[in-house]
Design a protein around this motif. Structure first.
Motif, PDB file in Angstrom:
ATOM      1  N   ALA A 228       0.823  -1.207   0.000  1.00  0.00           N
ATOM      2  CA  ALA A 228       0.000   0.000   0.000  1.00  0.00           C
ATOM      3  C   ALA A 228       0.859   1.261   0.000  1.00  0.00           C
ATOM      4  O   ALA A 228       0.580   2.227  -0.729  1.00  0.00           O
ATOM      5  CB  ALA A 228      -0.927  -0.003   1.214  1.00  0.00           C
ATOM      6  N   ILE A 231       2.641   1.634  -3.431  1.00  0.00           N
ATOM      7  CA  ILE A 231       1.693   2.053  -4.470  1.00  0.00           C
ATOM      8  C   ILE A 231       1.338   3.522  -4.284  1.00  0.00           C
ATOM      9  O   ILE A 231       1.209   4.275  -5.262  1.00  0.00           O
ATOM     10  CB  ILE A 231       0.445   1.159  -4.446  1.00  0.00           C
ATOM     11  N   LEU A 271      -6.759   1.949  -5.053  1.00  0.00           N
ATOM     12  CA  LEU A 271      -6.538   0.586  -4.577  1.00  0.00           C
ATOM     13  C   LEU A 271      -7.837  -0.204  -4.559  1.00  0.00           C
ATOM     14  O   LEU A 271      -8.905   0.342  -4.336  1.00  0.00           O
ATOM     15  CB  LEU A 271      -5.954   0.599  -3.167  1.00  0.00           C
ATOM     16  N   ILE A 276      -5.290  -4.869   0.401  1.00  0.00           N
ATOM     17  CA  ILE A 276      -4.437  -3.685   0.432  1.00  0.00           C
ATOM     18  C   ILE A 276      -5.183  -2.414   0.852  1.00  0.00           C
ATOM     19  O   ILE A 276      -4.640  -1.610   1.609  1.00  0.00           O
ATOM     20  CB  ILE A 276      -3.718  -3.488  -0.923  1.00  0.00           C
ATOM     21  N   PRO A 277      -6.425  -2.182   0.414  1.00  0.00           N
ATOM     22  CA  PRO A 277      -7.102  -0.956   0.863  1.00  0.00           C
ATOM     23  C   PRO A 277      -7.554  -1.025   2.318  1.00  0.00           C
ATOM     24  O   PRO A 277      -7.894  -0.008   2.903  1.00  0.00           O
ATOM     25  CB  PRO A 277      -8.319  -0.872  -0.065  1.00  0.00           C
ATOM     26  N   ASN A 304      -3.775   7.148  -1.684  1.00  0.00           N
ATOM     27  CA  ASN A 304      -4.461   6.154  -2.508  1.00  0.00           C
ATOM     28  C   ASN A 304      -5.967   6.414  -2.605  1.00  0.00           C
ATOM     29  O   ASN A 304      -6.574   6.212  -3.655  1.00  0.00           O
ATOM     30  CB  ASN A 304      -4.197   4.758  -1.947  1.00  0.00           C
TER      31      ASN A 304
END
Length: 444
Positions: A228, A231, A271, A276-277, A304
Protein backbone atom coordinates in the motif's frame (compact mmCIF):
# COMPACT_ATOMS: atom_id res chain seq x y z
CA UNK A 1 -6.08 -43.02 26.78
CA UNK A 2 -4.68 -41.19 23.73
CA UNK A 3 -4.20 -37.44 24.16
CA UNK A 4 -6.40 -35.33 21.84
CA UNK A 5 -3.40 -33.87 20.02
CA UNK A 6 -1.88 -37.30 19.32
CA UNK A 7 -5.02 -38.59 17.65
CA UNK A 8 -5.37 -35.40 15.66
CA UNK A 9 -1.72 -35.44 14.61
CA UNK A 10 -2.07 -39.03 13.40
CA UNK A 11 -5.20 -38.15 11.40
CA UNK A 12 -3.45 -35.18 9.80
CA UNK A 13 -0.31 -37.11 8.89
CA UNK A 14 -2.30 -39.97 7.39
CA UNK A 15 -4.62 -37.49 5.67
CA UNK A 16 -7.61 -39.21 7.23
CA UNK A 17 -8.64 -35.97 8.97
CA UNK A 18 -11.71 -34.06 7.85
CA UNK A 19 -11.02 -30.40 7.08
CA UNK A 20 -13.76 -27.82 7.60
CA UNK A 21 -13.33 -24.52 5.78
CA UNK A 22 -15.62 -21.64 6.69
CA UNK A 23 -16.16 -19.11 3.92
CA UNK A 24 -16.13 -20.36 0.33
CA UNK A 25 -14.98 -17.20 -1.38
CA UNK A 26 -11.77 -16.23 -3.12
CA UNK A 27 -9.70 -17.60 -0.22
CA UNK A 28 -11.69 -20.48 1.20
CA UNK A 29 -12.74 -22.24 -1.99
CA UNK A 30 -9.23 -22.54 -3.50
CA UNK A 31 -8.00 -23.73 -0.09
CA UNK A 32 -10.76 -26.33 0.03
CA UNK A 33 -9.81 -27.67 -3.39
CA UNK A 34 -6.09 -27.70 -2.53
CA UNK A 35 -6.89 -29.70 0.62
CA UNK A 36 -9.09 -32.15 -1.27
CA UNK A 37 -6.45 -32.52 -3.98
CA UNK A 38 -3.94 -34.00 -1.52
CA UNK A 39 -6.45 -36.47 -0.12
CA UNK A 40 -8.27 -34.81 2.77
CA UNK A 41 -12.04 -35.01 3.08
CA UNK A 42 -13.24 -31.41 3.02
CA UNK A 43 -16.47 -29.82 4.22
CA UNK A 44 -16.92 -26.27 2.98
CA UNK A 45 -19.21 -24.00 5.00
CA UNK A 46 -20.89 -20.87 3.69
CA UNK A 47 -23.87 -18.80 4.87
CA UNK A 48 -24.98 -18.08 1.28
CA UNK A 49 -27.36 -20.93 0.28
CA UNK A 50 -27.26 -19.98 -3.40
CA UNK A 51 -23.47 -20.21 -3.43
CA UNK A 52 -23.57 -23.57 -1.64
CA UNK A 53 -26.04 -24.93 -4.19
CA UNK A 54 -24.00 -23.69 -7.16
CA UNK A 55 -20.78 -25.18 -5.77
CA UNK A 56 -22.41 -28.56 -5.13
CA UNK A 57 -23.79 -28.46 -8.68
CA UNK A 58 -20.24 -27.96 -10.00
CA UNK A 59 -21.00 -24.50 -11.37
CA UNK A 60 -18.20 -21.92 -11.67
CA UNK A 61 -18.49 -19.30 -8.94
CA UNK A 62 -15.07 -17.62 -9.19
CA UNK A 63 -13.26 -16.58 -12.34
CA UNK A 64 -10.10 -18.58 -13.06
CA UNK A 65 -10.95 -21.22 -10.46
CA UNK A 66 -10.24 -24.75 -11.67
CA UNK A 67 -13.87 -25.78 -12.04
CA UNK A 68 -12.90 -29.20 -13.40
CA UNK A 69 -10.92 -29.87 -10.21
CA UNK A 70 -13.91 -28.80 -8.16
CA UNK A 71 -16.21 -31.14 -10.05
CA UNK A 72 -13.70 -33.96 -9.68
CA UNK A 73 -13.54 -33.39 -5.92
CA UNK A 74 -17.33 -33.35 -5.71
CA UNK A 75 -17.70 -36.49 -7.83
CA UNK A 76 -15.03 -38.27 -5.81
CA UNK A 77 -16.85 -37.57 -2.57
CA UNK A 78 -13.93 -35.74 -0.95
CA UNK A 79 -15.52 -32.29 -1.04
CA UNK A 80 -18.97 -30.97 -0.25
CA UNK A 81 -20.35 -27.53 0.52
CA UNK A 82 -22.94 -26.96 3.22
CA UNK A 83 -24.68 -24.16 5.06
CA UNK A 84 -25.32 -26.33 8.12
CA UNK A 85 -22.97 -25.00 10.78
CA UNK A 86 -24.01 -27.81 13.13
CA UNK A 87 -21.78 -30.05 11.02
CA UNK A 88 -18.66 -28.22 12.22
CA UNK A 89 -18.33 -30.95 14.83
CA UNK A 90 -17.48 -33.39 12.02
CA UNK A 91 -14.29 -31.48 11.18
CA UNK A 92 -10.98 -32.35 12.80
CA UNK A 93 -9.45 -29.06 11.64
CA UNK A 94 -11.47 -25.89 11.05
CA UNK A 95 -9.97 -23.14 8.89
CA UNK A 96 -11.67 -19.73 9.07
CA UNK A 97 -11.65 -17.74 5.82
CA UNK A 98 -14.34 -15.12 6.40
CA UNK A 99 -14.27 -11.41 5.46
CA UNK A 100 -12.79 -8.80 7.76
CA UNK A 101 -13.92 -5.49 6.24
CA UNK A 102 -13.85 -1.97 7.61
CA UNK A 103 -16.77 0.02 8.94
CA UNK A 104 -17.72 3.31 7.29
CA UNK A 105 -15.56 4.94 9.96
CA UNK A 106 -12.61 2.86 8.69
CA UNK A 107 -12.40 0.76 11.83
CA UNK A 108 -12.08 -3.06 11.93
CA UNK A 109 -15.34 -4.96 11.54
CA UNK A 110 -14.96 -8.44 13.06
CA UNK A 111 -18.66 -9.28 12.76
CA UNK A 112 -17.98 -12.32 10.57
CA UNK A 113 -15.16 -13.62 12.77
CA UNK A 114 -17.27 -13.25 15.90
CA UNK A 115 -20.26 -14.99 14.31
CA UNK A 116 -18.01 -17.79 13.10
CA UNK A 117 -16.49 -18.20 16.57
CA UNK A 118 -20.01 -18.57 17.99
CA UNK A 119 -20.85 -21.20 15.34
CA UNK A 120 -17.70 -23.18 16.13
CA UNK A 121 -18.26 -22.95 19.89
CA UNK A 122 -21.67 -24.61 19.60
CA UNK A 123 -20.09 -27.86 18.40
CA UNK A 124 -16.49 -27.55 19.58
CA UNK A 125 -15.10 -30.84 20.86
CA UNK A 126 -11.76 -32.07 22.23
CA UNK A 127 -9.17 -32.83 19.59
CA UNK A 128 -10.07 -30.11 17.08
CA UNK A 129 -7.64 -27.65 15.49
CA UNK A 130 -9.00 -24.16 14.74
CA UNK A 131 -7.02 -21.84 12.46
CA UNK A 132 -7.92 -18.26 11.63
CA UNK A 133 -6.78 -17.19 8.14
CA UNK A 134 -8.71 -13.92 7.84
CA UNK A 135 -6.59 -10.77 7.88
CA UNK A 136 -6.90 -8.87 11.15
CA UNK A 137 -5.08 -6.84 13.79
CA UNK A 138 -2.36 -8.43 15.95
CA UNK A 139 -4.04 -9.93 18.96
CA UNK A 140 -7.34 -11.02 17.40
CA UNK A 141 -6.70 -14.74 17.77
CA UNK A 142 -5.84 -14.38 21.45
CA UNK A 143 -8.25 -11.61 22.38
CA UNK A 144 -11.34 -12.42 20.32
CA UNK A 145 -11.30 -15.99 19.04
CA UNK A 146 -9.73 -17.78 22.01
CA UNK A 147 -12.07 -16.39 24.70
CA UNK A 148 -15.12 -17.18 22.55
CA UNK A 149 -14.03 -20.80 22.19
CA UNK A 150 -12.89 -21.21 25.80
CA UNK A 151 -16.29 -20.01 26.99
CA UNK A 152 -17.37 -23.57 26.22
CA UNK A 153 -15.26 -24.82 29.12
CA UNK A 154 -12.68 -26.39 26.81
CA UNK A 155 -9.12 -25.06 26.98
CA UNK A 156 -6.81 -24.05 24.16
CA UNK A 157 -3.65 -26.12 24.13
CA UNK A 158 -5.22 -28.91 26.15
CA UNK A 159 -8.62 -29.76 24.67
CA UNK A 160 -8.57 -27.91 21.37
CA UNK A 161 -5.72 -26.22 19.49
CA UNK A 162 -5.64 -22.71 18.07
CA UNK A 163 -3.45 -21.12 15.41
CA UNK A 164 -3.26 -18.25 12.96
CA UNK A 165 -2.02 -18.59 9.38
CA UNK A 166 -2.58 -15.63 7.07
CA UNK A 167 -3.89 -16.31 3.59
CA UNK A 168 -1.59 -15.41 0.71
CA UNK A 169 -3.95 -15.98 -2.19
CA UNK A 170 -3.31 -13.94 -5.35
CA UNK A 171 -6.28 -14.52 -7.70
CA UNK A 172 -5.23 -15.04 -11.28
CA UNK A 173 -1.56 -15.69 -10.48
CA UNK A 174 -0.63 -18.88 -12.31
CA UNK A 175 2.95 -18.91 -10.99
CA UNK A 176 2.58 -18.23 -7.29
CA UNK A 177 -0.24 -20.65 -6.61
CA UNK A 178 -1.57 -21.52 -3.17
CA UNK A 179 0.36 -24.78 -3.08
CA UNK A 180 3.61 -23.12 -4.19
CA UNK A 181 3.45 -20.19 -1.74
CA UNK A 182 5.07 -20.58 1.71
CA UNK A 183 2.59 -20.53 4.61
CA UNK A 184 3.34 -18.49 7.74
CA UNK A 185 1.97 -20.10 10.91
CA UNK A 186 1.72 -18.97 14.51
CA UNK A 187 0.27 -21.21 17.22
CA UNK A 188 -1.22 -20.74 20.64
CA UNK A 189 1.49 -22.88 22.16
CA UNK A 190 3.94 -25.39 20.68
CA UNK A 191 1.43 -28.22 20.26
CA UNK A 192 -0.97 -26.04 18.23
CA UNK A 193 1.94 -24.80 16.11
CA UNK A 194 3.12 -28.36 15.42
CA UNK A 195 -0.38 -29.49 14.44
CA UNK A 196 -0.95 -26.52 12.16
CA UNK A 197 2.46 -27.03 10.56
CA UNK A 198 1.66 -30.69 10.00
CA UNK A 199 -1.65 -29.81 8.37
CA UNK A 200 -0.41 -27.09 6.04
CA UNK A 201 2.73 -29.07 5.33
CA UNK A 202 0.48 -31.57 3.53
CA UNK A 203 -1.02 -28.81 1.36
CA UNK A 204 1.74 -26.30 0.59
CA UNK A 205 5.38 -26.62 -0.38
CA UNK A 206 6.82 -24.92 2.72
CA UNK A 207 5.67 -23.70 6.10
CA UNK A 208 7.21 -20.79 8.00
CA UNK A 209 6.66 -21.06 11.77
CA UNK A 210 6.77 -17.90 13.87
CA UNK A 211 6.77 -17.40 17.62
CA UNK A 212 3.13 -16.47 18.21
CA UNK A 213 -0.27 -15.90 16.64
CA UNK A 214 0.26 -12.14 17.06
CA UNK A 215 3.49 -12.31 15.07
CA UNK A 216 1.74 -14.20 12.28
CA UNK A 217 -1.05 -11.61 12.26
CA UNK A 218 1.56 -8.85 12.03
CA UNK A 219 3.29 -10.60 9.12
CA UNK A 220 0.14 -10.38 7.01
CA UNK A 221 -0.40 -6.71 7.79
CA UNK A 222 3.26 -5.92 7.07
CA UNK A 223 3.11 -7.59 3.65
CA UNK A 224 0.12 -5.55 2.56
CA UNK A 225 1.16 -2.29 4.20
CA UNK A 226 4.43 -2.59 2.26
CA UNK A 227 2.43 -2.77 -0.96
CA UNK A 228 0.00 0.00 0.00
CA UNK A 229 2.77 2.43 0.91
CA UNK A 230 4.76 1.79 -2.25
CA UNK A 231 1.69 2.05 -4.47
CA UNK A 232 0.91 5.37 -2.78
CA UNK A 233 4.45 6.50 -3.56
CA UNK A 234 4.17 5.80 -7.29
CA UNK A 235 0.65 7.26 -7.37
CA UNK A 236 2.01 10.49 -5.93
CA UNK A 237 4.97 10.42 -8.31
CA UNK A 238 2.51 9.98 -11.19
CA UNK A 239 0.83 13.27 -10.30
CA UNK A 240 4.15 15.07 -9.85
CA UNK A 241 5.73 13.76 -13.05
CA UNK A 242 2.57 14.38 -15.06
CA UNK A 243 2.78 18.05 -14.10
CA UNK A 244 6.35 18.02 -15.44
CA UNK A 245 5.38 16.29 -18.69
CA UNK A 246 7.18 13.08 -17.70
CA UNK A 247 5.69 9.60 -18.21
CA UNK A 248 5.81 7.83 -14.82
CA UNK A 249 5.47 4.39 -16.43
CA UNK A 250 8.58 5.03 -18.55
CA UNK A 251 10.40 6.16 -15.41
CA UNK A 252 9.44 3.03 -13.48
CA UNK A 253 10.35 0.73 -16.36
CA UNK A 254 13.79 2.28 -16.62
CA UNK A 255 14.33 2.31 -12.85
CA UNK A 256 13.42 -1.37 -12.71
CA UNK A 257 16.53 -2.22 -14.72
CA UNK A 258 18.59 -1.54 -11.59
CA UNK A 259 19.38 -5.04 -10.28
CA UNK A 260 19.45 -4.01 -6.62
CA UNK A 261 17.73 -1.56 -4.28
CA UNK A 262 14.59 -1.01 -6.35
CA UNK A 263 11.30 -2.87 -6.75
CA UNK A 264 8.78 -1.69 -9.36
CA UNK A 265 5.22 -0.84 -8.32
CA UNK A 266 2.60 0.37 -10.77
CA UNK A 267 0.35 3.42 -10.29
CA UNK A 268 -3.35 3.24 -11.00
CA UNK A 269 -6.78 4.78 -10.35
CA UNK A 270 -6.83 3.71 -6.70
CA UNK A 271 -6.54 0.59 -4.58
CA UNK A 272 -8.87 -2.39 -4.68
CA UNK A 273 -9.26 -5.94 -3.47
CA UNK A 274 -9.85 -7.54 -0.11
CA UNK A 275 -6.47 -6.71 1.45
CA UNK A 276 -4.44 -3.68 0.43
CA UNK A 277 -7.10 -0.96 0.86
CA UNK A 278 -8.19 -2.43 4.22
CA UNK A 279 -5.31 -4.08 6.07
CA UNK A 280 -3.28 -0.95 6.91
CA UNK A 281 -6.22 0.46 8.87
CA UNK A 282 -6.36 -2.63 11.06
CA UNK A 283 -2.89 -1.73 12.31
CA UNK A 284 -3.53 2.00 12.63
CA UNK A 285 -6.63 1.22 14.72
CA UNK A 286 -4.76 -1.18 16.99
CA UNK A 287 -1.79 1.18 17.31
CA UNK A 288 -4.02 3.81 18.91
CA UNK A 289 -4.49 1.43 21.86
CA UNK A 290 -0.76 1.80 22.52
CA UNK A 291 -0.76 5.58 21.87
CA UNK A 292 1.44 5.11 18.82
CA UNK A 293 0.98 7.25 15.69
CA UNK A 294 1.06 5.62 12.25
CA UNK A 295 1.49 8.79 10.17
CA UNK A 296 3.31 7.12 7.29
CA UNK A 297 0.63 4.45 6.83
CA UNK A 298 -2.22 6.92 7.14
CA UNK A 299 -0.62 9.28 4.62
CA UNK A 300 -0.31 6.42 2.14
CA UNK A 301 -3.99 5.64 2.65
CA UNK A 302 -4.87 9.29 2.05
CA UNK A 303 -2.91 9.37 -1.22
CA UNK A 304 -4.46 6.15 -2.51
CA UNK A 305 -8.01 7.15 -1.54
CA UNK A 306 -7.59 10.41 -3.44
CA UNK A 307 -6.65 8.78 -6.74
CA UNK A 308 -10.23 8.28 -8.07
CA UNK A 309 -10.83 12.01 -7.48
CA UNK A 310 -7.63 12.82 -9.36
CA UNK A 311 -8.75 10.68 -12.31
CA UNK A 312 -12.15 12.37 -12.51
CA UNK A 313 -10.62 15.85 -12.34
CA UNK A 314 -8.15 14.96 -15.10
CA UNK A 315 -10.96 13.57 -17.26
CA UNK A 316 -13.10 16.68 -16.68
CA UNK A 317 -10.24 19.06 -17.50
CA UNK A 318 -9.37 17.16 -20.67
CA UNK A 319 -12.97 17.13 -21.92
CA UNK A 320 -13.20 20.87 -21.29
CA UNK A 321 -9.86 21.81 -22.84
CA UNK A 322 -10.21 19.64 -25.95
CA UNK A 323 -13.91 19.73 -26.69
CA UNK A 324 -15.32 22.51 -24.53
CA UNK A 325 -17.57 19.91 -22.93
CA UNK A 326 -18.54 19.41 -19.30
CA UNK A 327 -18.96 16.06 -17.60
CA UNK A 328 -22.65 16.77 -16.99
CA UNK A 329 -24.61 14.92 -19.63
CA UNK A 330 -21.47 13.40 -21.18
CA UNK A 331 -21.65 9.67 -21.98
CA UNK A 332 -18.59 7.95 -20.53
CA UNK A 333 -17.54 4.34 -21.15
CA UNK A 334 -15.60 2.73 -18.31
CA UNK A 335 -13.48 -0.27 -19.25
CA UNK A 336 -13.19 -2.66 -16.32
CA UNK A 337 -15.01 -2.90 -12.98
CA UNK A 338 -12.86 -5.57 -11.29
CA UNK A 339 -10.17 -4.35 -8.92
CA UNK A 340 -7.36 -6.01 -10.88
CA UNK A 341 -6.56 -7.54 -14.23
CA UNK A 342 -8.20 -10.80 -15.35
CA UNK A 343 -10.39 -11.43 -12.29
CA UNK A 344 -14.10 -10.97 -11.53
CA UNK A 345 -13.60 -9.54 -8.03
CA UNK A 346 -15.04 -6.04 -7.47
CA UNK A 347 -14.36 -5.82 -3.73
CA UNK A 348 -13.10 -2.32 -2.89
CA UNK A 349 -12.59 -1.72 -6.62
CA UNK A 350 -11.75 1.91 -7.47
CA UNK A 351 -14.06 1.49 -10.47
CA UNK A 352 -17.05 1.63 -8.13
CA UNK A 353 -15.91 4.93 -6.66
CA UNK A 354 -15.15 6.28 -10.14
CA UNK A 355 -18.64 5.37 -11.36
CA UNK A 356 -20.18 7.05 -8.32
CA UNK A 357 -18.11 10.21 -8.79
CA UNK A 358 -18.92 10.41 -12.50
CA UNK A 359 -22.63 10.10 -11.87
CA UNK A 360 -22.46 12.69 -9.09
CA UNK A 361 -21.00 15.05 -11.73
CA UNK A 362 -23.93 14.27 -14.04
CA UNK A 363 -22.17 11.96 -16.51
CA UNK A 364 -24.04 9.11 -18.19
CA UNK A 365 -21.91 6.07 -17.38
CA UNK A 366 -21.64 2.77 -19.25
CA UNK A 367 -19.17 0.02 -18.50
CA UNK A 368 -17.68 -3.00 -20.22
CA UNK A 369 -16.00 -5.83 -18.35
CA UNK A 370 -15.73 -9.37 -19.74
CA UNK A 371 -15.36 -10.73 -16.20
CA UNK A 372 -18.14 -8.72 -14.56
CA UNK A 373 -21.38 -9.11 -16.52
CA UNK A 374 -23.30 -7.46 -13.68
CA UNK A 375 -22.21 -5.46 -10.65
CA UNK A 376 -22.90 -7.64 -7.58
CA UNK A 377 -24.17 -6.29 -4.26
CA UNK A 378 -21.47 -4.40 -2.38
CA UNK A 379 -21.41 -2.96 1.09
CA UNK A 380 -20.54 0.63 0.16
CA UNK A 381 -22.18 0.92 -3.26
CA UNK A 382 -25.60 -0.78 -3.03
CA UNK A 383 -27.02 1.75 -5.50
CA UNK A 384 -24.79 0.33 -8.25
CA UNK A 385 -26.02 -3.26 -7.82
CA UNK A 386 -27.34 -4.81 -11.00
CA UNK A 387 -25.68 -2.49 -13.51
CA UNK A 388 -24.87 -4.59 -16.54
CA UNK A 389 -21.80 -4.67 -18.78
CA UNK A 390 -22.34 -3.28 -22.28
CA UNK A 391 -20.97 -4.74 -25.48
CA UNK A 392 -17.96 -2.88 -26.83
CA UNK A 393 -19.80 -1.84 -29.99
CA UNK A 394 -18.24 0.62 -32.40
CA UNK A 395 -21.37 2.79 -32.33
CA UNK A 396 -21.24 3.07 -28.53
CA UNK A 397 -17.54 3.89 -28.56
CA UNK A 398 -18.11 6.62 -31.14
CA UNK A 399 -21.06 8.06 -29.23
CA UNK A 400 -19.19 8.33 -25.92
CA UNK A 401 -17.41 11.54 -25.02
CA UNK A 402 -14.56 9.51 -23.52
CA UNK A 403 -13.43 6.00 -22.69
CA UNK A 404 -11.89 5.57 -19.24
CA UNK A 405 -9.60 2.52 -18.89
CA UNK A 406 -9.86 1.45 -15.26
CA UNK A 407 -8.94 -2.26 -15.30
CA UNK A 408 -6.49 -3.55 -17.90
CA UNK A 409 -7.93 -6.99 -18.66
CA UNK A 410 -5.99 -8.88 -21.33
CA UNK A 411 -9.26 -9.72 -23.09
CA UNK A 412 -10.05 -6.07 -23.84
CA UNK A 413 -9.87 -5.06 -27.51
CA UNK A 414 -7.78 -1.94 -27.02
CA UNK A 415 -7.21 -1.61 -30.76
CA UNK A 416 -10.94 -1.20 -31.33
CA UNK A 417 -11.15 1.28 -28.47
CA UNK A 418 -8.32 3.47 -29.75
CA UNK A 419 -9.60 3.29 -33.32
CA UNK A 420 -13.11 4.50 -32.53
CA UNK A 421 -13.04 6.50 -29.28
CA UNK A 422 -12.80 10.28 -29.37
CA UNK A 423 -10.81 10.37 -26.14
CA UNK A 424 -9.13 7.57 -24.17
CA UNK A 425 -8.09 8.27 -20.58
CA UNK A 426 -5.79 5.41 -19.61
CA UNK A 427 -5.13 4.88 -15.90
CA UNK A 428 -3.18 1.62 -16.40
CA UNK A 429 -0.82 2.34 -19.33
CA UNK A 430 -2.72 -0.39 -21.20
CA UNK A 431 -2.59 1.31 -24.60
CA UNK A 432 1.17 1.77 -24.51
CA UNK A 433 1.66 -1.87 -23.48
CA UNK A 434 -0.46 -2.87 -26.47
CA UNK A 435 1.70 -0.71 -28.77
CA UNK A 436 -1.09 1.78 -29.42
CA UNK A 437 -0.46 5.51 -29.77
CA UNK A 438 -2.49 8.58 -30.62
CA UNK A 439 -2.99 12.20 -29.61
CA UNK A 440 -6.39 11.28 -28.18
CA UNK A 441 -4.82 8.90 -25.61
CA UNK A 442 -4.22 10.58 -22.27
CA UNK A 443 -2.34 8.78 -19.52
CA UNK A 444 -3.68 9.45 -16.06
Amino acid sequence: MTDPHEALGHAICTRSATIGIIGLGYIGLPLALASARVGFRVLGFDVNPERVARINAGEPVIALLDTDAMRSALDGGCFRATGDMARLGEADAILICVPTPLTRQREPDLTYVQATAADIARSLRPGQLVVLESTTWPGTTQEVLKPALEATGLRSGTDFFLAYSPEREDPGNAIHTLAATPKVIGGDGPVALALAEALYGQIVARTVPVSSTGTAEAVKLTENIFRAVNIALVNELKVVYDAMGIDVWEVIEAAATKPFGFMPFQPGPGLGGHCIPIDPFYLTWKAREFDVATRFIELAGEVNRHMPHHVIERLARTLDSRFGRALRGAPIMMLGMAYKRNVDDVRESPALKLMELLEERGAVVHFHDPYVPEIPPTRDYPHLTGRRSQQLDVSLLEDCAAVLIVTDHDAMDYGRVVAHARLVVDTRNACARAGLTGDHIVKC
